[in-house]
Design a protein around this motif. Structure first.
Motif, PDB file in Angstrom:
ATOM      1  N   SER A 128       0.798  -1.232   0.000  1.00 53.46           N
ATOM      2  CA  SER A 128       0.000   0.000   0.000  1.00 53.46           C
ATOM      3  C   SER A 128       0.825   1.274   0.000  1.00 53.46           C
ATOM      4  O   SER A 128       0.344   2.327  -0.412  1.00 53.46           O
ATOM      5  N   GLY A 129       2.057   1.180   0.500  1.00 53.47           N
ATOM      6  CA  GLY A 129       2.850   2.390   0.652  1.00 53.47           C
ATOM      7  C   GLY A 129       2.373   3.269   1.802  1.00 53.47           C
ATOM      8  O   GLY A 129       2.853   4.380   1.993  1.00 53.47           O
ATOM      9  N   THR A 130       1.426   2.754   2.575  1.00 53.47           N
ATOM     10  CA  THR A 130       0.874   3.504   3.723  1.00 53.47           C
ATOM     11  C   THR A 130       1.224   2.760   5.013  1.00 53.47           C
ATOM     12  O   THR A 130       2.152   1.960   5.034  1.00 53.47           O
ATOM     13  N   ASN A 131       0.449   3.006   6.049  1.00 57.26           N
ATOM     14  CA  ASN A 131       0.662   2.318   7.325  1.00 57.26           C
ATOM     15  C   ASN A 131      -0.170   1.048   7.455  1.00 57.26           C
ATOM     16  O   ASN A 131      -0.265   0.471   8.542  1.00 57.26           O
ATOM     17  N   VAL A 132      -0.768   0.598   6.334  1.00 59.23           N
ATOM     18  CA  VAL A 132      -1.756  -0.494   6.404  1.00 59.23           C
ATOM     19  C   VAL A 132      -1.340  -1.711   5.575  1.00 59.23           C
ATOM     20  O   VAL A 132      -0.906  -1.590   4.422  1.00 59.23           O
ATOM     21  N   THR A 133      -1.498  -2.883   6.167  1.00 61.62           N
ATOM     22  CA  THR A 133      -1.435  -4.155   5.460  1.00 61.62           C
ATOM     23  C   THR A 133      -2.319  -5.136   6.229  1.00 61.62           C
ATOM     24  O   THR A 133      -2.919  -4.762   7.235  1.00 61.62           O
ATOM     25  N   GLY A 134      -2.420  -6.371   5.756  1.00 61.00           N
ATOM     26  CA  GLY A 134      -3.252  -7.308   6.502  1.00 61.00           C
ATOM     27  C   GLY A 134      -3.561  -8.582   5.753  1.00 61.00           C
ATOM     28  O   GLY A 134      -2.996  -8.862   4.690  1.00 61.00           O
ATOM     29  N   VAL A 135      -4.493  -9.341   6.336  1.00 58.18           N
ATOM     30  CA  VAL A 135      -4.860 -10.652   5.809  1.00 58.18           C
ATOM     31  C   VAL A 135      -6.378 -10.719   5.659  1.00 58.18           C
ATOM     32  O   VAL A 135      -7.117 -10.540   6.625  1.00 58.18           O
ATOM     33  N   SER A 136      -6.833 -10.975   4.444  1.00 66.01           N
ATOM     34  CA  SER A 136      -8.265 -11.017   4.127  1.00 66.01           C
ATOM     35  C   SER A 136      -8.812 -12.433   4.251  1.00 66.01           C
ATOM     36  O   SER A 136      -8.091 -13.413   4.039  1.00 66.01           O
ATOM     37  N   ASP A 137     -10.094 -12.536   4.557  1.00 65.87           N
ATOM     38  CA  ASP A 137     -10.768 -13.838   4.564  1.00 65.87           C
ATOM     39  C   ASP A 137     -11.670 -13.987   3.335  1.00 65.87           C
ATOM     40  O   ASP A 137     -12.646 -14.744   3.355  1.00 65.87           O
ATOM     41  N   GLN A 138     -11.327 -13.281   2.275  1.00 67.80           N
ATOM     42  CA  GLN A 138     -12.135 -13.316   1.049  1.00 67.80           C
ATOM     43  C   GLN A 138     -12.209 -14.732   0.485  1.00 67.80           C
ATOM     44  O   GLN A 138     -11.200 -15.437   0.408  1.00 67.80           O
ATOM     45  N   LEU A 139     -13.400 -15.149   0.090  1.00 71.21           N
ATOM     46  CA  LEU A 139     -13.630 -16.475  -0.472  1.00 71.21           C
ATOM     47  C   LEU A 139     -14.001 -16.374  -1.947  1.00 71.21           C
ATOM     48  O   LEU A 139     -14.569 -15.372  -2.387  1.00 71.21           O
ATOM     49  N   VAL A 140     -13.698 -17.421  -2.702  1.00 75.18           N
ATOM     50  CA  VAL A 140     -14.129 -17.508  -4.098  1.00 75.18           C
ATOM     51  C   VAL A 140     -15.604 -17.914  -4.079  1.00 75.18           C
ATOM     52  O   VAL A 140     -15.948 -19.038  -3.698  1.00 75.18           O
ATOM     53  N   LEU A 141     -16.479 -17.010  -4.496  1.00 74.53           N
ATOM     54  CA  LEU A 141     -17.919 -17.258  -4.345  1.00 74.53           C
ATOM     55  C   LEU A 141     -18.431 -18.360  -5.267  1.00 74.53           C
ATOM     56  O   LEU A 141     -19.450 -18.993  -4.962  1.00 74.53           O
ATOM     57  N   GLU A 142     -17.751 -18.612  -6.373  1.00 82.48           N
ATOM     58  CA  GLU A 142     -18.170 -19.721  -7.241  1.00 82.48           C
ATOM     59  C   GLU A 142     -18.110 -21.046  -6.476  1.00 82.48           C
ATOM     60  O   GLU A 142     -18.966 -21.910  -6.649  1.00 82.48           O
ATOM     61  N   LYS A 143     -17.109 -21.194  -5.611  1.00 84.25           N
ATOM     62  CA  LYS A 143     -17.003 -22.416  -4.808  1.00 84.25           C
ATOM     63  C   LYS A 143     -18.123 -22.487  -3.768  1.00 84.25           C
ATOM     64  O   LYS A 143     -18.592 -23.570  -3.413  1.00 84.25           O
ATOM     65  N   GLN A 144     -18.559 -21.317  -3.277  1.00 79.93           N
ATOM     66  CA  GLN A 144     -19.676 -21.283  -2.332  1.00 79.93           C
ATOM     67  C   GLN A 144     -20.981 -21.695  -3.023  1.00 79.93           C
ATOM     68  O   GLN A 144     -21.814 -22.382  -2.442  1.00 79.93           O
TER      69      GLN A 144
END
Length: 325
Positions: free
Chosen positions: A135-151
């Motif tokens: 990001s070049g900012t003070n922020v990073t992290g880990v997402s719990d995003q899922l592939v909705l086709e699999k859902q």
């Protein structure tokens, strides 16, 4: 005489300083991590515990060489903002914000203190980062995003011939709105219509679910924090009305959903903890790209299936990592 007294005084002061150093908390000269979550429920608690355990595994132990502070906003965005301001005043080495509302509160309050988000479905839509690159900012992290086709594939395995899918969610939670909008794009290709039921507060979960009775063939729940924190209310409606519940959060299966193909949130916490350690060791958050997890696990609850009128195929049960009876 004066010289001797001065020497003695210096020695005494030195001894006092040494004693103070030894009596001071170990973390005073080391690292501090402040953790906040929008609400307490099994998935978010698992992230928190995973972060703490990963820090310990890498040599940062609370009460020894790490100051660890955790606060929950109890589902209140206003409280989340207050916690963010408090943490910023405390100036820890890293703030960990679990779930979208808490992460948004911290981002709104500081552009300098390192922030590691976790359990955020879409950090770009939530305006935490501009894209998935560093990001070049003070922020990073880990997402719990899922592939909705699999859902959707999971949904069709549990409820073959499903035509109308209900979704109870908080329209004020960015991660849920993202899922709703994506489902609107994807479901028609599978011959499925999405039926929405808004639940802005946890007390709205039951009435929102009841509004779907007779209108849907199944209900899908994402990691909406309002819904997950009051999941038993949704389960009661599903059981009473024989509406199958499909979740994206595996802990919700333990609480009464039929199935979930989801992330292990404790493992997501460990992954988040690794990012925190990198920052504690000197890396800048803006140089670390946001991450996701591709480790999906299928959880199945056979008792819930019976209560909600679903007979699960044997091959489907064999593919499950965990079966709850």
């Amino acid at each position: 005489m004066f010289k001797a007294s001065k020497t003695a005084l210096g020695a005494a002061l030195g001894a006092m300083a040494m004693a103070a150093a030894f009596s001071a908390p170990a973390w005073a000269a080391d690292k501090a991590v402040a953790v906040t979550a929008i609400v307490e429920h099994p998935a978010l608690n698992a992230i928190r515990d995973g972060v703490k355990d990963e820090l310990k595994a890498q040599g940062y132990e609370a009460g020894k060489n790490l100051k660890w502070e955790y606060q929950s906003a109890q589902g209140n965005p206003g409280t989340a903002a207050q916690i963010a301001r408090k943490f910023i005043g405390d100036k820890p080495d890293v703030i960990v914000a679990i779930a979208t509302p808490s992460a948004q509160a911290v981002v709104a309050a500081t552009k300098s203190l390192p922030l590691v988000y976790s359990g955020v479905t879409d950090p770009v839509a939530a305006q935490l980062v501009k894209d998935w690159k560093p990001s070049g900012t003070n922020v990073t992290g880990v997402s719990d995003q899922l592939v909705l086709e699999k859902q959707i594939e999971l949904l069709k395995k549990v409820v073959p011939g499903v035509k109308r899918l209900g979704m109870v969610y908080n329209p004020g939670e960015a991660n849920s709105v993202v899922v709703v909008n994506e489902f609107k794009k994807l479901l028609p290709a599978h011959g499925i219509t999405l039926v929405e039921a808004a639940a802005p507060r946890t007390v709205d979960i039951s009435s929102a679910a009841k509004s779907l009775i007779g209108k849907v063939d199944a209900i899908y729940t994402n990691t909406d924090n309002n819904v997950v924190s009051a999941y038993e209310a949704l389960v009661k409606v599903g059981n009473d009305a024989k509406i199958p519940l499909i979740a994206s959060d595996t802990d919700s299966v333990k609480r009464g959903a039929i199935a979930a193909l989801g992330i292990n949130y404790y493992d997501l916490g460990r992954q988040t903890g690794k990012v925190v350690v990198r920052i504690l060791k000197g890396e800048q958050p803006g140089a670390i790209a946001s991450e996701t997890s591709d480790k999906l696990e299928l959880f199945v609850n056979t008792t819930a299936a019976e209560k909600q009128g679903v007979k699960l195929p044997a091959d489907f049960l064999k593919s499950a990592k965990t079966i709850i009876k």
